[in-house]
Enzyme design. Sequence first.
Site, PDB file in Angstrom:
ATOM      1  N   HIS A  40       0.860  -1.180   0.000  1.00 18.09           N
ATOM      2  CA  HIS A  40       0.000   0.000   0.000  1.00 18.09           C
ATOM      3  C   HIS A  40       0.891   1.223   0.000  1.00 18.09           C
ATOM      4  O   HIS A  40       2.067   1.141   0.330  1.00 18.09           O
ATOM      5  CB  HIS A  40      -0.938   0.009   1.211  1.00 18.09           C
ATOM      6  CG  HIS A  40      -0.207   0.041   2.523  1.00 18.09           C
ATOM      7  ND1 HIS A  40       0.296  -1.108   3.118  1.00 18.09           N
ATOM      8  CD2 HIS A  40       0.127   1.059   3.341  1.00 18.09           C
ATOM      9  CE1 HIS A  40       0.899  -0.775   4.254  1.00 18.09           C
ATOM     10  NE2 HIS A  40       0.810   0.535   4.415  1.00 18.09           N
ATOM     11  N   SER A  41       0.326   2.350  -0.349  1.00 18.16           N
ATOM     12  CA  SER A  41       1.109   3.582  -0.332  1.00 18.16           C
ATOM     13  C   SER A  41       1.065   4.176   1.075  1.00 18.16           C
ATOM     14  O   SER A  41       0.251   3.766   1.905  1.00 18.16           O
ATOM     15  CB  SER A  41       0.574   4.580  -1.351  1.00 18.16           C
ATOM     16  OG  SER A  41      -0.698   5.022  -0.946  1.00 18.16           O
TER      17      SER A  41
END
Length: 163
Positions: free
Chosen positions: A76-77
């Site tokens: 995920h960012s």
Amino acid sequence: MNETGSQRLLLSDLLSTATVELNLKGGQRDPILEELVNRIPELEGNDEARQRLLRALHEREQLHSTGIGDGIALPHSRNALIGIVEKPVMVFGRHPRGVPYGAIDGEPARLFFLLVAPTVTTHLQILARLTRILRDPRVRRDLLAVSRPEKVIDLIREAELQP
């Protein structure tokens, strides 16, 4: 219903057969991330958004691996990516042998859940729910054994509806 009047977010609703890949082919982190990003239907034909998401995922991995141990990685960012998706998206991928992913236990990752959300709140809700259900060894074992994408969705639904 939650505080905004909408229904509770279910992880199983974020998955579809299009966002499940049971045979990831890449042998290292970066090719795996590309395979996962390529499963996001909303990004089909939008190379700029795909590249922006890949850059954000690479930056997050350089900060600290999203390999959480027990053969699981949650790419995920660091932040919500405004404009990449309108609603939260989750992609599930499984690798037959596992790939080195920098997890604290040193185990290769075989189960991957790519998360992309339009807001930080939603992003954190998804991460919290996902880590809760993945603590169950039975869920992890069953995800390694399923033979059809529909079964992945069913397993996640069953796990998240457990009290």
